[in-house]
Design a protein around this motif. Structure first.
Motif, mmCIF file in Angstrom:
data_model
loop_
_atom_site.group_PDB
_atom_site.id
_atom_site.type_symbol
_atom_site.label_atom_id
_atom_site.label_comp_id
_atom_site.label_asym_id
_atom_site.label_seq_id
_atom_site.Cartn_x
_atom_site.Cartn_y
_atom_site.Cartn_z
ATOM 1 N N HIS A 42 5.083 3.300 -4.709
ATOM 2 C CA HIS A 42 4.423 1.993 -4.808
ATOM 3 C C HIS A 42 5.230 1.035 -5.693
ATOM 4 O O HIS A 42 5.377 -0.142 -5.353
ATOM 5 N N VAL A 46 7.031 -2.527 -4.218
ATOM 6 C CA VAL A 46 6.747 -3.856 -4.775
ATOM 7 C C VAL A 46 7.981 -4.455 -5.443
ATOM 8 O O VAL A 46 8.294 -5.628 -5.255
ATOM 9 N N ILE A 69 2.000 -10.288 -12.007
ATOM 10 C CA ILE A 69 1.461 -10.256 -10.641
ATOM 11 C C ILE A 69 1.953 -9.015 -9.897
ATOM 12 O O ILE A 69 1.173 -8.349 -9.205
ATOM 13 N N GLU A 70 3.226 -8.684 -10.049
ATOM 14 C CA GLU A 70 3.762 -7.488 -9.397
ATOM 15 C C GLU A 70 3.106 -6.222 -9.950
ATOM 16 O O GLU A 70 2.789 -5.293 -9.200
ATOM 17 N N GLU A 73 -0.242 -5.933 -8.453
ATOM 18 C CA GLU A 73 -0.091 -5.513 -7.058
ATOM 19 C C GLU A 73 0.173 -4.006 -6.971
ATOM 20 O O GLU A 73 -0.401 -3.320 -6.120
ATOM 21 N N ILE A 74 1.021 -3.485 -7.842
ATOM 22 C CA ILE A 74 1.306 -2.048 -7.857
ATOM 23 C C ILE A 74 0.020 -1.259 -8.115
ATOM 24 O O ILE A 74 -0.315 -0.330 -7.380
ATOM 25 N N SER A 76 -3.114 -2.241 -7.783
ATOM 26 C CA SER A 76 -4.056 -2.453 -6.684
ATOM 27 C C SER A 76 -3.695 -1.583 -5.479
ATOM 28 O O SER A 76 -4.570 -0.966 -4.855
ATOM 29 N N ASN A 77 -2.416 -1.525 -5.145
ATOM 30 C CA ASN A 77 -1.967 -0.696 -4.020
ATOM 31 C C ASN A 77 -2.248 0.782 -4.280
ATOM 32 O O ASN A 77 -2.642 1.513 -3.370
ATOM 33 N N ASP A 80 -5.994 1.427 -3.836
ATOM 34 C CA ASP A 80 -6.351 1.452 -2.420
ATOM 35 C C ASP A 80 -5.845 2.711 -1.724
ATOM 36 O O ASP A 80 -6.577 3.359 -0.981
#
Length: 108
Positions: A42, A46, A69-70, A73-74, A76-77, A80
């Motif tokens: 992950h 990103v 932000i990155e 995103e990491i 969050s990924n 999920d």
């Protein structure tokens, strides 16, 4: 003779308990290690860097160059993909691959 048998039973039971605890510890360590490659993937995706270039103890923002932000995103990924209980809002304590893998192994 009876005392020797009683002592032998205790020694055997202690051995079994130690074996079981050892297996549990190995299982926990094994689970944690299984998450490291997934976390690295992950991060790699990103940040667009090779997984081989990701040191598990490198700070993702300071050493690997992720911005806020990155980093979000990491995380969050990972949430999920691995169906992890939500990371705390303050992720500063989970700032390396190893720390994220540890968190996942405790909260999955």
């Amino acid at each position: 003779m009876k005392k020797e048998r009683h002592t032998l039973v205790h020694v055997i039971l202690a051995g079994i308990i130690m074996l079981l605890l050892g297996n549990i510890t190995l299982k926990i360590l094994h689970q944690k290690e299984n998450f490291i490659p997934k976390v690295k993937t992950h991060i790699s995706t990103v940040l667009q860097i090779a997984t081989a270039d990701i040191n598990v103890d490198a700070n993702i923002m300071n050493e690997l160059g992720a911005d806020e932000i990155e980093f979000i995103e990491i995380i969050s990924n990972i949430e999920d993909d691995l169906k992890v209980i939500k990371f705390p809002d303050s992720c500063e304590e989970y700032n390396t691959t190893r720390k994220i893998a540890d968190y996942i192994s405790r909260n999955k």
